[in-house]
Design an enzyme around this catalytic site. Structure first.
Site, PDB file in Angstrom:
ATOM      1  N   GLY A  14      -4.746   4.391   4.654  1.00  0.00           N
ATOM      2  CA  GLY A  14      -3.864   4.345   5.811  1.00  0.00           C
ATOM      3  C   GLY A  14      -4.115   3.161   6.715  1.00  0.00           C
ATOM      4  N   VAL A  39      -5.774   1.323   0.599  1.00  0.00           N
ATOM      5  CA  VAL A  39      -4.348   1.612   0.482  1.00  0.00           C
ATOM      6  C   VAL A  39      -3.806   1.752   1.896  1.00  0.00           C
ATOM      7  CG1 VAL A  39      -4.408   2.659  -1.819  1.00  0.00           C
ATOM      8  CG2 VAL A  39      -4.793   4.096   0.180  1.00  0.00           C
ATOM      9  N   SER A  40      -2.569   1.306   2.078  1.00  0.00           N
ATOM     10  CA  SER A  40      -2.030   1.284   3.432  1.00  0.00           C
ATOM     11  C   SER A  40      -1.279   2.555   3.817  1.00  0.00           C
ATOM     12  CB  SER A  40      -1.124   0.071   3.628  1.00  0.00           C
ATOM     13  OG  SER A  40      -0.090   0.071   2.676  1.00  0.00           O
ATOM     14  N   LEU A  41      -0.800   3.293   2.855  1.00  0.00           N
ATOM     15  CA  LEU A  41      -0.048   4.505   3.164  1.00  0.00           C
ATOM     16  C   LEU A  41      -0.888   5.730   2.869  1.00  0.00           C
ATOM     17  CD1 LEU A  41       3.397   3.521   1.609  1.00  0.00           C
ATOM     18  CD2 LEU A  41       2.682   3.329   3.992  1.00  0.00           C
TER      19      LEU A  41
END
Length: 92
Positions: free
Chosen positions: A38, A9-11
């Site tokens: 992140g 996941v990027s966030l």
């Protein structure tokens, strides 16, 4: 034969739990769970800390499970290169 799962996941406020639940409900028996949090999908998979750690553990006959190809990367060339690198180690 070891079965690995990779999620990303990027966030920071996002979670990988949904990806884990989908895999568990699909009947896979996962031996090793790896997830990058992140980290942008634009970062090459082999440059991500957890993917790199997982990749180092892949051996002949290992199985890598991801929920969707976009968890490996957003760039087609990078995704194909990553799949080729896993296959070269004998992983499926």
């Amino acid at each position: 034969m070891a079965v690995f799962h990779y999620s990303c996941v990027s966030l920071e406020e996002q979670t990988t739990e949904n990806q884990k639940r989908v895999v568990e409900s699909s009947g896979y028996s996962i031996d090793h769970w790896y997830s990058d949090k992140g980290v942008s999908g634009g970062v090459k998979a082999l440059d991500r800390p957890e993917f790199a750690a997982m990749f180092a553990q892949l051996t002949q006959g290992s199985v890598l499970v991801v929920n969707s190809v976009d968890r490996i990367g957003r760039d087609t060339i990078d995704v194909l290169s990553t799949i080729d690198a896993c296959a070269a180690k004998g992983a499926k």
